[in-house]
Design an enzyme around this catalytic site. Structure first.
Site, mmCIF file in Angstrom:
data_model
loop_
_atom_site.group_PDB
_atom_site.id
_atom_site.type_symbol
_atom_site.label_atom_id
_atom_site.label_comp_id
_atom_site.label_asym_id
_atom_site.label_seq_id
_atom_site.Cartn_x
_atom_site.Cartn_y
_atom_site.Cartn_z
ATOM 1 N N ARG B 246 0.811 -1.311 0.131
ATOM 2 C CA ARG B 246 0.013 0.014 0.169
ATOM 3 C C ARG B 246 1.101 1.238 0.123
ATOM 4 O O ARG B 246 1.750 1.610 1.061
ATOM 5 C CB ARG B 246 -1.002 0.100 1.067
ATOM 6 C CG ARG B 246 -1.828 -0.969 1.453
ATOM 7 C CD ARG B 246 -3.112 -0.973 0.734
ATOM 8 N NE ARG B 246 -3.848 -2.358 0.577
ATOM 9 C CZ ARG B 246 -4.569 -2.740 1.687
ATOM 10 N NH1 ARG B 246 -4.966 -2.113 2.639
ATOM 11 N NH2 ARG B 246 -5.186 -3.850 1.541
ATOM 12 N N HIS B 255 -0.567 1.707 10.334
ATOM 13 C CA HIS B 255 -0.181 1.480 8.797
ATOM 14 C C HIS B 255 1.128 1.083 8.283
ATOM 15 O O HIS B 255 2.111 1.700 8.938
ATOM 16 C CB HIS B 255 -0.727 2.798 8.105
ATOM 17 C CG HIS B 255 -2.108 2.947 7.961
ATOM 18 N ND1 HIS B 255 -2.813 3.890 9.003
ATOM 19 C CD2 HIS B 255 -3.013 2.772 7.045
ATOM 20 C CE1 HIS B 255 -4.142 3.780 8.484
ATOM 21 N NE2 HIS B 255 -4.378 2.896 7.356
#
Lengths: 474, 474
Positions: B246, B255
Site C-alpha cells: 500500500r 499503517h
C-alpha cells in the site's frame, strides 16, 4: 436432505434425496429424457430425468430448464441417489447417478466459453485417439479441439477447473504444508521479510525497479539478506514462504519472473552437513506426505499427464562436485573442474545418479568457489572448493544453498577477491560487525518442486497465475 | 559433553560439563575473577572463572581472553554447571551458573555498537526507576540510556535480540501457524497469487507502480482478485499468507506500506454467516494456541511492555451496524447511519462491547452499502445495508470482509451504481461470465493482530523489517 461434498462417497447415500452443488459439465435433452453431467472438483457424476406421461408437469418443467442450461453454469441439483444398472463410463462416479427432482441456477455461464473443461482435460493419448477416430470417419483432424497453452493461460480461471489442475494446486498446497510442518517441528520460526528493498539483493541486474515515495527501490530477488539478518538477530532457525521476483529475460520451461520461494536458514552447530541432513529429512517428509495424503490427486495428474513415480532413498545421496565431474567424464561428457554444470550435464548426471543409486533426489556438494557468490564459505580444507551445494530432482536443480561466511573480516576478504567492495554491500556487510553465529540454508522454488515431482514439462503449469517476460495477465 | 540449547532447563545438568553457544551480554574482569553474562534467545546466564593461585595458567589465560571480549560477540563457552549459593538476580537463569573452562570466539562484534541489548530491553518502569536513582545520586538523567525508535529500527538486527522482540516474532510465527493449521483442517487449499499485476487491484491510487519489461505494472494491494478467481476456478476454500503493498502516505501507528496479509475466501453454502462462524472459530484457535504454546513468550513481552491479557468469548459476539450505531449514540457519541466509523468511534464501541459482552474480539456486521466497495453483496432484505463485516481486536479493526457478488449481471448493476464501468474491471468482471459459486472471505493484517493481541502501541514493532513512507531500510 443432506448436502453432498464428496461425489466419490455418494454410494453411501443410495436411496436418499441429496443436494449437490456443481457445474454443468455436459447437458443433453432428447425428447422426454434429460441428462446432466455434473462436475464438482475432480469428480463428475451423471444425473437424469424422464417425463413419463403427459401429466408429468414437474419433470417437463425441469426438462425445459435443462434446455436453457449453459456449460459451466453453477447449479444446485436436488435428487435421489440411485445405483446404475451399468457403470457410467463417461463419468468418474460410475456406480451411482442422480434422479433429478429440481435444478437451481446459482450463477449462469455465458454460452461463448473460450474453452471447454472437457477439451482441456484430455491427455495427449486421448487426443491422438480422437484424431484417429476422426480420420477413420473421414473428418478433418482439426475437428478435434486441442486447447493451446496461450488459450489456457489467458483463461486460467476455466483452465484451472480441469481435474489435473485441481490436483496440481492441492499438491502445491501440500508441499507448503509439509515443508512448514517439518520445519516447525524442528524448532524453526517463520519470518516475513520485506519484498520492497532499497538496493538490489543479488547483484544489480535482473531486478524490477520501482518508485518508493520518490526514492528508487526494487523487488527482492531472494530473502537471503533478511534470512541471514534473522540468524544475526539470534532467531536460530527460520523459514519463509513468499514471492521472489526475477526480471530475467528467460523463456525456458523452468523460469518464472515471479515464483514462490521456500527458504530456510539455520545455525550450524558443528558442520554444515547438518543442513544437508535436515534438508534430506525435510524432503522425505514432503515426498512421503504427498504420496500418502494426495494419492488421489497424483492419480488425477497421471491420468492427463502420465508420469513415472518419483523415487527417493531413505538415506541421503550426497555426491561431491569432483565426484560428479568424474562420473560425467567417465560417461563421455565434457566437464571442467571449476565450471558450473550446463543443463545437459545436469540432466546427464541425474541419469547417472539414478542408475547408480536408484534416486531422483540427490545433493551435489562442494561446488567450486569460482562459481559461487562471494559470501559462500570456502572449504577450510581446500579453498578451491566451498561449503555449498545444489540439490536436484529428476536431474534438474531445485536449490542452490551454502554455508555463508559469518565473520566480517573473512567476508571482506572474500568479497574483495571477487571484486566486490565491502562498502557496496551496505547492511548485509554491517550486520556481521555485530556478531553472527555460523549458519547456512537454502532457497527452493515451489513451482519447480511441483513440476519435477509430477514430471510436468513447464513451471507455468505449476504456477497459479504465472508471470513471464511476455505475460502479466490475468 | 553435551550442547545446551535451553538455558532454563540447565538445572538438570548440575555437575556436568556443557557447551553453550551464546552472546556476551555483559563481561567483567576484576583482579583474579572474571564474569560473563551469556545471552541465548530470551535467556541470560552467569558464568565465572577465578584464578586461584599464581600457577593457574589456564584460568589466567581465560581471564586475559575475557578482557578482550566485546559485547554481542558470539562465543562458545565450555564449563561445569554449578548451583548458585544465592539466586543470580541479574540473570533470567537464577539457580545455576557456569564455572568457565574454555571460551571460544565464533564471531567477534565491534566495540562500537549502535545500541546495547541491555538498554533496549528495559521497560518504561525500569527506565523511570533508573532515572530516579540517577537523580538521587545527583547525576544527570541523561546518563540513563533510552533507545529511541529510529535507533532501534536503523539497527534492527540488534534490536531484534531483546527478549521481548525474540518473543514477538515467535508469537507472530505462531499466529501464522495456527491460522493455517485451522484452515487446512477445514479443507482449505493454500494459494500463491501474483504480486505483480497489470492493473491496480483496488482503485487506482495508493499503488506502487513498476516497469515490467516495458509495460506498466503495479504491486498487488490485496490478493482479492485472485482469491475470488480461485473460487471461480472451483477451489472451494482457499487461503494465502503473503505480502500486501500500500503506497499510502499514512503515518499512523497501524499503517505499513508493506504488511503480511492473512487472507481467506470460501464458498458459501446457505448464508454468509458461515464465514463469521468459521472466522470466530479460527481466531479462537489462534488465541488459545498463543496462550498455550507461547506462554513463555507472552511473559517475556509483558515484562518489557506490560499488557492486559486479551479476553474473548467461546461464542461469537456479532453486532449489527445499526445496533452499533445505537450503542454509540446511547453513550453520547455522534454517529451517522450510513457512515463508516471514525477511529474514535471504533475505540469507543470496542469499550462498550467489552463492558457489555466481556470480549476484546467482536464482529460488526451489516455495514451500510454506501461505505463498501461495489462488489459487496447487498443485504437481500434491506439493500441500504450489505452482507459485510469488520472484525475488531481491542476496539481496532483487523479485517474488512464480505460476501462478494457472484452473478455477473448483479455485479454490473452494482458497479454502475457506484460509477464504475464493468469494462474498467477487466478480468475481475470477465471471470463471472464463466459461472461462480456464492462466496466471501476476509483479509487480516498479521502485524495488527500481533500488535493488538499484545496491546503494543505500533505495528512497526510487530513488522520484522518495517516499511513506512519514510523507511525503506534496512
Amino acid at each position: 436432505m443432506s448436502r453432498v461434498e464428496e461425489l466419490s462417497l455418494l454410494a453411501e447415500n443410495v436411496g436418499e434425496t441429496v443436494l449437490i452443488r456443481g457445474r454443468v459439465h455436459r447437458v443433453r435433452v432428447k425428447g422426454k429424457a434429460g441428462f446432466i453431467v455434473l462436475r464438482k472438483g475432480m469428480e463428475t457424476l451423471q444425473a437424469c430425468i424422464f417425463a413419463k406421461d403427459p401429466d408429468d408437469s414437474i419433470s417437463k418443467e425441469v426438462l425445459q430448464q435443462l434446455k436453457g442450461l449453459t456449460l459451466e453454469t453453477v447449479i444446485e441439483l436436488i435428487g435421489v441417489v440411485n445405483k446404475t444398472p451399468r457403470p457410467v463410463l463417461t463419468c468418474s462416479v460410475k456406480d451411482v447417478e442422480i434422479a433429478i427432482r429440481e435444478v437451481k441456477v446459482l450463477s449462469p455461464a455465458t454460452p461463448q466459453l473460450p474453452l471447454l473443461v472437457e477439451d482441456a482435460s484430455r491427455s495427449d493419448k486421448e487426443i491422438e485417439r480422437l484424431i484417429e477416430q476422426a480420420k477413420k470417419k473421414g473428418k478433418d483432424e482439426a475437428t478435434v479441439v486441442v486447447v493451446t497453452k496461450p488459450t489456457r493461460l489467458d483463461n486460467r480461471v476455466i483452465d484451472l477447473r480441469t481435474p489435473a489442475n485441481q490436483a496440481i494446486f492441492r499438491i502445491q498446497s501440500g508441499v507448503c504444508r509439509f515443508f512448514r510442518e517439518y520445519l516447525i517441528g524442528e524448532g524453526f520460526t517463520e519470518i516475513h521479510s520485506p519484498k520492497i528493498i532499497g538496493g538490489a539483493s543479488e547483484g544489480g541486474c535482473d531486478v524490477f525497479k520501482l518508485d518508493y515515495f520518490g526514492s528508487e527501490a526494487c523487488l527482492a530477488q531472494s530473502p537471503q539478506l533478511y534470512k541471514q539478518a534473522a540468524i544475526c538477530a539470534d532467531m536460530k532457525r527460520v523459514f519463509e514462504i513468499g514471492p521472489v521476483f526475477r526480471a530475467e529475460h528467460s523463456h525456458t520451461h523452468r523460469h518464472l519472473c515471479e515464483f514462490t520461494g521456500l527458504d530456510f536458514e539455520m545455525e550450524i552447530e558443528e558442520d554444515y552437513h547438518e543442513i544437508l541432513t535436515l534438508y534430506h529429512n525435510l524432503f522425505l517428509h514432503i515426498f512421503k506426505g504427498l504420496n500418502t495424503v494426495f494419492a488421489k490427486e497424483l492419480k488425477a495428474v497421471d491420468e492427463q499427464y502420465p508420469f513415472e513415480p518419483f523415487v527417493f532413498t531413505e538415506k541421503p545421496v550426497i555426491i561431491s562436485f569432483p565426484e560428479g565431474v568424474k562420473m560425467l567424464r567417465e560417461a563421455g561428457y565434457e566437464q571442467a573442474d571449476e565450471e558450473d554444470l550446463a543443463a545437459e550435464q545436469e540432466k546427464a548426471l541425474g541419469r547417472l545418479v539414478k542408475e547408480k543409486f536408484g534416486t531422483d533426489f540427490y545433493m551435489l556438494d562442494k561446488f567450486p568457489m569460482a562459481v559461487r557468490p562471494f559470501y559462500t564459505m570456502p572449504d577450510p580444507e581446500n579453498p578451491k572448493y566451498s561449503n555449498s551445494y545444489d540439490i536436484f530432482m529428476r536431474g534438474q536443480e531445485i536449490t542452490s544453498g551454502a554455508q555463508r561466511i559469518h565473520v566480517q573480516k573473512l567476508l571482506a576478504e572474500c568479497a574483495l577477491k571477487k571484486g566486490v567492495t565491502p562498502e557496496s554491500l551496505g547492511a548485509y556487510f554491517d550486520n556481521f560487525a555485530y556478531g553472527c553465529p555460523p549458519h547456512g540454508g537454502a532457497g527452493i522454488g515451489l513451482e519447480r518442486v511441483v513440476m519435477l515431482f509430477l514430471d510436468l514439462p513447464n513451471c507455468q503449469m505449476t504456477s497459479f497465475f504465472c508471470r513471464t517476460p511476455t505475460r502479466l495477465a490475468p
